[in-house]
Design a protein around this motif. Structure first.
Motif, PDB file in Angstrom:
ATOM      1  N   PHE A  37       0.117  -1.350   0.064  1.00 50.98           N
ATOM      2  CA  PHE A  37       0.203  -0.033   0.343  1.00 50.98           C
ATOM      3  C   PHE A  37       0.426   1.594  -0.216  1.00 50.98           C
ATOM      4  O   PHE A  37       0.383   1.891  -0.280  1.00 50.98           O
ATOM      5  CB  PHE A  37      -1.758   0.329   1.110  1.00 50.98           C
ATOM      6  CG  PHE A  37      -2.477  -1.109   1.097  1.00 50.98           C
ATOM      7  CD1 PHE A  37      -2.352  -0.555  -0.372  1.00 50.98           C
ATOM      8  CD2 PHE A  37      -2.321  -2.066   1.514  1.00 50.98           C
ATOM      9  CE1 PHE A  37      -4.102  -1.331   0.184  1.00 50.98           C
ATOM     10  CE2 PHE A  37      -3.079  -2.316   1.321  1.00 50.98           C
ATOM     11  CZ  PHE A  37      -4.487  -2.407   0.368  1.00 50.98           C
ATOM     12  N   ARG A  38       2.026   1.464   0.136  1.00 48.72           N
ATOM     13  CA  ARG A  38       2.946   2.286   0.526  1.00 48.72           C
ATOM     14  C   ARG A  38       2.877   2.441  -0.823  1.00 48.72           C
ATOM     15  O   ARG A  38       3.551   3.787  -1.956  1.00 48.72           O
ATOM     16  CB  ARG A  38       4.583   2.037   1.044  1.00 48.72           C
ATOM     17  CG  ARG A  38       4.157   2.555   2.272  1.00 48.72           C
ATOM     18  CD  ARG A  38       5.304   2.902   2.820  1.00 48.72           C
ATOM     19  NE  ARG A  38       6.227   1.707   2.702  1.00 48.72           N
ATOM     20  CZ  ARG A  38       7.108   1.013   3.385  1.00 48.72           C
ATOM     21  NH1 ARG A  38       6.888   1.576   5.038  1.00 48.72           N
ATOM     22  NH2 ARG A  38       7.600   0.175   3.269  1.00 48.72           N
ATOM     23  N   HIS A  39       3.506   1.252  -1.869  1.00 53.27           N
ATOM     24  CA  HIS A  39       3.383   1.899  -3.345  1.00 53.27           C
ATOM     25  C   HIS A  39       2.679   2.411  -4.034  1.00 53.27           C
ATOM     26  O   HIS A  39       1.517   2.219  -4.804  1.00 53.27           O
ATOM     27  CB  HIS A  39       4.349   0.453  -4.325  1.00 53.27           C
ATOM     28  CG  HIS A  39       4.861   0.256  -5.240  1.00 53.27           C
ATOM     29  ND1 HIS A  39       4.302   0.677  -6.684  1.00 53.27           N
ATOM     30  CD2 HIS A  39       5.712  -0.281  -5.449  1.00 53.27           C
ATOM     31  CE1 HIS A  39       5.204   0.582  -7.079  1.00 53.27           C
ATOM     32  NE2 HIS A  39       6.397   0.057  -6.585  1.00 53.27           N
ATOM     33  N   LYS A  40       2.956   4.098  -4.644  1.00 49.14           N
ATOM     34  CA  LYS A  40       1.560   4.161  -5.219  1.00 49.14           C
ATOM     35  C   LYS A  40       1.193   3.453  -6.740  1.00 49.14           C
ATOM     36  O   LYS A  40      -0.295   3.888  -6.868  1.00 49.14           O
ATOM     37  CB  LYS A  40       2.085   6.053  -5.547  1.00 49.14           C
ATOM     38  CG  LYS A  40       2.203   6.761  -4.183  1.00 49.14           C
ATOM     39  CD  LYS A  40       2.537   8.274  -3.985  1.00 49.14           C
ATOM     40  CE  LYS A  40       2.974   8.727  -2.566  1.00 49.14           C
ATOM     41  NZ  LYS A  40       4.154   8.686  -2.360  1.00 49.14           N
ATOM     42  N   LEU A  46      -4.570  -0.310  -8.599  1.00 49.77           N
ATOM     43  CA  LEU A  46      -5.429  -1.482  -8.908  1.00 49.77           C
ATOM     44  C   LEU A  46      -6.485  -0.759  -8.709  1.00 49.77           C
ATOM     45  O   LEU A  46      -7.515  -1.411  -9.168  1.00 49.77           O
ATOM     46  CB  LEU A  46      -4.745  -2.077  -7.111  1.00 49.77           C
ATOM     47  CG  LEU A  46      -5.845  -2.718  -5.902  1.00 49.77           C
ATOM     48  CD1 LEU A  46      -5.622  -4.062  -7.106  1.00 49.77           C
ATOM     49  CD2 LEU A  46      -5.257  -2.826  -4.905  1.00 49.77           C
ATOM     50  N   ALA A  47      -6.520   0.417  -8.031  1.00 47.33           N
ATOM     51  CA  ALA A  47      -7.727   1.594  -8.264  1.00 47.33           C
ATOM     52  C   ALA A  47      -8.443   1.361 -10.058  1.00 47.33           C
ATOM     53  O   ALA A  47      -9.515   0.349 -10.145  1.00 47.33           O
ATOM     54  CB  ALA A  47      -7.967   2.447  -7.934  1.00 47.33           C
ATOM     55  N   THR A  48      -7.758   1.280 -10.773  1.00 49.00           N
ATOM     56  CA  THR A  48      -7.812   1.076 -11.885  1.00 49.00           C
ATOM     57  C   THR A  48      -8.136  -0.025 -12.301  1.00 49.00           C
ATOM     58  O   THR A  48      -9.488  -0.146 -13.159  1.00 49.00           O
ATOM     59  CB  THR A  48      -7.021   1.482 -12.554  1.00 49.00           C
ATOM     60  OG1 THR A  48      -5.748   2.341 -12.263  1.00 49.00           O
ATOM     61  CG2 THR A  48      -7.905   2.260 -15.180  1.00 49.00           C
ATOM     62  N   LEU A  49      -7.850  -0.793 -11.988  1.00 48.32           N
ATOM     63  CA  LEU A  49      -8.407  -2.591 -12.662  1.00 48.32           C
ATOM     64  C   LEU A  49      -9.536  -2.339 -11.887  1.00 48.32           C
ATOM     65  O   LEU A  49     -10.554  -3.538 -12.523  1.00 48.32           O
ATOM     66  CB  LEU A  49      -7.187  -3.144 -12.037  1.00 48.32           C
ATOM     67  CG  LEU A  49      -7.968  -5.141 -12.853  1.00 48.32           C
ATOM     68  CD1 LEU A  49      -7.860  -4.545 -14.560  1.00 48.32           C
ATOM     69  CD2 LEU A  49      -6.515  -5.175 -12.380  1.00 48.32           C
ATOM     70  N   LEU A  50      -9.761  -2.410 -10.552  1.00 49.15           N
ATOM     71  CA  LEU A  50     -10.790  -2.732 -10.056  1.00 49.15           C
ATOM     72  C   LEU A  50     -12.282  -1.504 -10.605  1.00 49.15           C
ATOM     73  O   LEU A  50     -13.243  -2.312 -10.881  1.00 49.15           O
ATOM     74  CB  LEU A  50     -10.868  -1.752  -8.326  1.00 49.15           C
ATOM     75  CG  LEU A  50      -9.996  -3.190  -7.181  1.00 49.15           C
ATOM     76  CD1 LEU A  50     -10.076  -2.962  -6.332  1.00 49.15           C
ATOM     77  CD2 LEU A  50     -11.042  -4.825  -7.601  1.00 49.15           C
ATOM     78  N   ALA A  51     -11.879  -0.507 -11.193  1.00 47.33           N
ATOM     79  CA  ALA A  51     -12.843   0.755 -11.348  1.00 47.33           C
ATOM     80  C   ALA A  51     -12.844  -0.004 -13.481  1.00 47.33           C
ATOM     81  O   ALA A  51     -14.836   0.008 -13.220  1.00 47.33           O
ATOM     82  CB  ALA A  51     -12.315   1.628 -11.906  1.00 47.33           C
TER      83      ALA A  51
END
Lengths: 374, 506
Positions: A37-40, A46-51
């Motif tokens: 979670f520190r790796h921006k 991850l956010a893009t893929l989930l979206a």
């Protein structure tokens, strides 16, 4: 004198001290999660893929469940001239006020809604990507662990098997397989693609097993009377999970690029199923007149592959204990202050760590297998 | 060594046999040579189908057919592609030539660029340049090659051809490009604040000057190298080469390289006559290249001094660059007639030759270069990303080794540490990847060749698979599989050669 020595301790020591303080009292899983979670880049990925997943599956629906998007991708009346996108920019960007319109991504020459098609294609590609990586992961882990754990004749046999698969370029076997199965069922097609993508993973897992099986905790388990299967599942596999997860993630990006490439060559998904590669192949000649037909599917492939790659990179950093992070200057200074206040013994204990190279890209770099889609 | 080779070759032969056997069954299952007949409405449909079944022995068990095929293939008879009746050997040899052109150019360029950028990126670890390179390589690595290829074809080729119709870049754009390149150079070179500003200004000015030159001399339509530009570029190359491999304070190497440039400039006009007089061919050109390098070596050697090897190497590299520039000038001379002959659309989007073009040797070279441009670019974009990542991580690994610390501790200049101790060891892991990459690429860049319709190995495979012709597909598979096996053996041997710690006896 001694204070001046303490004032400028080697950077390595300080970094170790910071790291130790950061992870004190945490379990392995917690450390990995924290580092991830520190790796921006990985978080954005991850956010893009989930979206994308949510968008693709909620808009067009899954199976019998309908989605919120009303168009189906069937031919219909063309709204804008040429079927241009109906989405308009907000006024502050020079448009006529923000609106999605009926066909935000545009339409093709017979009025099919490109948003619907792209979402259906994304669904197919994501599903195939998931199946391929699961199949390849299961086979790869099984072959790799048997081969690495039992060694000997079984190892030779299995490794010859991997050589066999590696001999022919994946895109070539993929094309042949696509010719046989893709017309029948995308799921079968994906399973068989998984069957050809496992060798790189198997080799990595085997290497991991070869080192781990010589470790003391394995000896201890064996002396305590554990069976081979117990050693494999309870003692070695959990320790190899980092390699497996990272390379499976990287394999996913190989998988989606392979599938779309095969569909592009028309050896992959056949109509009526929609695939992103197939869409690009259909619309490549329309590029000069209707560029949106070409941009959207490509954009989604790039977004998926890129975010998967970033997630893989973040996972690799998170799982690799040798990964060296350079702490910010403020952290270094704070550690220096704390360091002065504490006994030096704490630091000495931690400085045993060898200054390891940053393995960001290297260690598992080839994990996704050779780039197949050239 | 001998045992190693024997063992590997035997194992390779077994692998090859099994792979071909399985692929034969798969390919056979994938093909339906009767599809077109089944849908035909010809009155003698049944008869035609029977005829074809007999022609292709479709009633024979594929296992039996495989051994028949293998028997012929071993004796060098790959059969014929039944739809056209062409011999497979002819098809394959034509395709390999086209593929080799593409693959050599692409691999060499992406290797040089990728390794250079990767190493600089590693040296600037965690600096802005490093992050930019990481992101760009991730992005390129995630690009689907067919998408890039189509994009380049529809956009690059057409856009560039349109640009050549009216080759004027606005000065604002040139200034922006110059500033961008200045920034990139600044980030790549690094250093203190003052050094950064210097680099920024110098690089931006140089870029601006270059574009201004191209613009003002109408270079896009009448490109020439010419003696003056040759001298300028040659001296720049000599300085760069010497600075990297010998250090500018090594005067002998510097003078040797500059002498080579001077010789090249002096020979510029005589060479025009020589080229006109010679019966040119690719082989002759390659021979001339070797002669050029030999001359460079000789000049460096004659400069003597305690370390002749370094001067010789620097001079040879410079000689090669100068030679390439002189040849480039020859090719550029035929650009205007070529441009006219192709009706102002010089960048093609398909094929590997313009049919019935005519013209002399240089026109032929120019023609194949313009055909190579876009496919090569496609391949480079992807391979570049991979090589950057490999060389970056490899360099990072090397620069953390103890011998680097030792080298620094004994006071070696940073250039020597990076080039001699760092760079050379960085190449070890690359040495095992490159042969495999090159040889597998001979199997064809399937997608790139298909999009650009280059008649290479990849396209041959795709077309034959579509046409349900099993002979060319199997010949293709046999060649790629054999090459892949050879590549792996070669990679192991190369590894043992470059890294004495590895031994092949085991």
């Amino acid at each position: 004198m001694s204070t001046s020595m303490n004032a400028t301790p080697p950077d390595d020591k300080l970094e170790n001290a910071i790291e130790l303080r950061d992870v004190a009292g945490l379990s392995q899983g917690q450390i990995v999660r924290r580092r991830f979670f520190r790796h921006k880049g990985a978080l954005v990925g991850l956010a893009t893929l989930l979206a994308i997943i949510v968008l693709a599956f909620s808009s067009m629906g899954v199976g019998p469940i309908p989605g919120w998007w009303t168009q189906t991708g069937a031919p219909g009346p063309v709204v804008n001239p040429q079927g241009g996108p109906t989405a308009s920019l907000p006024t502050w960007l020079g448009g006529d006020g923000f609106a999605w319109g009926e066909h935000p991504f545009g339409q093709d020459e017979i009025g099919r809604d490109i948003f619907a098609l792209v979402m259906l294609g994304t669904q197919t590609s994501l599903r195939i990507m998931a199946i391929i990586s699961i199949v390849a992961c299961v086979i790869g882990v099984a072959v790799g662990s048997l081969s690495g754990f039992f060694r000997g004749r079984l190892d030779t046999l299995l490794m010859r098997g991997t050589d066999l698969v590696i001999t022919i370029p994946t895109i070539v076997i993929g094309a042949v397989i696509g010719r046989i199965f893709a017309g029948i069922s995308p799921t079968l097609f994906a399973i068989f693609l998984g069957v050809i993508l496992w060798p790189s993973l198997a080799r990595l897992v085997r290497g991991e097993f070869l080192t781990l099986r010589e470790r003391e905790f394995v000896d201890a388990a064996r002396v305590a009377g554990a069976s081979s299967s117990r050693i494999i599942f309870k003692h070695i596999l959990p320790n190899a999970v980092g390699v497996i997860i990272v390379s499976t993630t990287l394999l996913m990006s190989t998988a989606i690029l392979l599938e779309t490439a095969l569909s592009f060559l028309q050896f992959g998904i056949q109509p009526p199923d929609v695939s992103l590669g197939r869409l690009i192949s259909e619309y490549q000649s329309a590029f000069s007149t209707r560029p949106w037909l070409f941009w959207w599917p490509g954009l989604f492939i790039v977004l998926i592959a890129l975010s998967v790659n970033f997630i893989g990179d973040g996972l690799r950093d998170a799982f690799d204990p040798r990964q060296k992070r350079i702490p910010s200057r403020r952290k270094m200074e704070r550690a220096q202050r704390l360091d002065r206040a504490e006994t030096p013994g704490v630091l000495d204990a931690s400085s045993g760590r060898a200054a390891a190279p940053d393995a960001r890209d290297g260690d598992l770099g080839g994990a996704g297998g050779p780039r197949s889609g050239r | 060594m001998l045992t190693f080779l024997t063992r590997r070759v035997l194992a390779g032969l077994v692998t090859l046999f099994v792979a071909l056997f399985l692929m034969y069954l798969l390919v056979d299952a994938a093909m339906d040579p009767l599809a077109d007949l089944r849908q035909s409405t010809a009155p003698n449909k049944a008869q035609l189908i029977d005829q074809r079944i007999e022609q292709l022995q479709l009633d024979v068990n594929p296992v039996v057919r495989f051994f028949g095929w293998l028997g012929n293939a071993v004796t060098g008879d790959f059969g014929v592609a039944w739809r056209t009746g062409q011999a497979v050997t002819v098809l394959i040899s034509r395709a390999i030539g086209s593929t080799l052109e593409l693959v050599t150019a692409a691999t060499l360029l992406s290797l040089v660029l990728g390794v250079a950028v990767g190493i600089v990126s590693a040296l600037r670890q965690y600096a802005a340049f490093d992050y930019i390179i990481i992101f760009v390589s991730f992005l390129l690595y995630s690009l689907p090659s067919f998408w890039v290829a189509v994009l380049l074809k529809q956009w690059g080729a057409i856009g560039f051809n349109d640009f050549l119709g009216d080759p004027v870049i606005s000065w604002v754009v040139i200034a922006a490009i110059a500033l961008l390149s200045g920034l990139l150079w600044m980030l790549a070179v690094g250093g203190g604040g003052r050094r950064r500003v210097q680099t920024l200004v110098v690089a931006a000015a140089a870029t601006f000057a270059m574009f201004a030159f191209l613009q003002l001399t109408n270079w896009w339509l009448q490109p020439r190298v010419g003696p003056v530009l040759l001298a300028v570029l040659g001296v720049a190359a000599a300085l760069a080469i010497v600075a990297i491999i010998a250090g500018l304070q090594n005067r002998r190497a510097l003078y040797a390289s500059l002498t080579t440039v001077a010789l090249g400039v002096v020979l510029f006009f005589p060479m025009q006559q020589v080229f006109d007089a010679l019966p040119l061919s690719n082989w002759l050109l390659a021979g001339l290249g070797l002669v050029t390098i030999a001359v460079g070596l000789l000049i460096g050697y004659l400069f003597g001094g305690p370390d002749r090897g370094v001067s010789a190497r620097a001079a040879a590299l410079t000689a090669f660059v100068v030679g390439v520039l002189i040849v480039a000038d020859q090719v550029m001379q035929v650009w205007p007639p070529y441009y006219d002959a192709l009706r102002s659309r010089p960048i093609p989007t398909f094929g590997d030759r313009t049919p019935n073009l005519g013209g002399n040797f240089w026109v032929g070279i120019l023609d194949s270069l313009t055909h190579l441009l876009l496919p090569t670019l496609t391949l480079i974009l992807i391979a570049f990303a991979a090589y950057t990542r490999y060389s970056r991580s490899s360099m990072l690994e090397v620069m953390n080794q103890d011998y680097i610390r030792t080298a620094r501790a004994k006071g070696l200049p940073e250039r020597v540490v990076v080039v001699r101790h760092g760079f050379r060891n960085t190449l070890i892991p690359l040495a095992t990847i490159v042969p495999i990459d090159v040889i597998t690429l001979i199997g064809g860049a399937v997608i790139t060749e298909t999009v650009f319709a280059r008649p290479g190995m990849g396209l041959l495979f795709v077309e034959s698979l579509r046409n349900a012709e099993i002979e060319p597909v199997m010949a293709y598979l046999m060649i790629t599989a054999a090459l892949a096996i050879i590549a792996n053996i070669v990679a192991d041997i190369v590894y043992a050669v470059v890294d004495p710690r590895i031994r092949l006896d085991a």
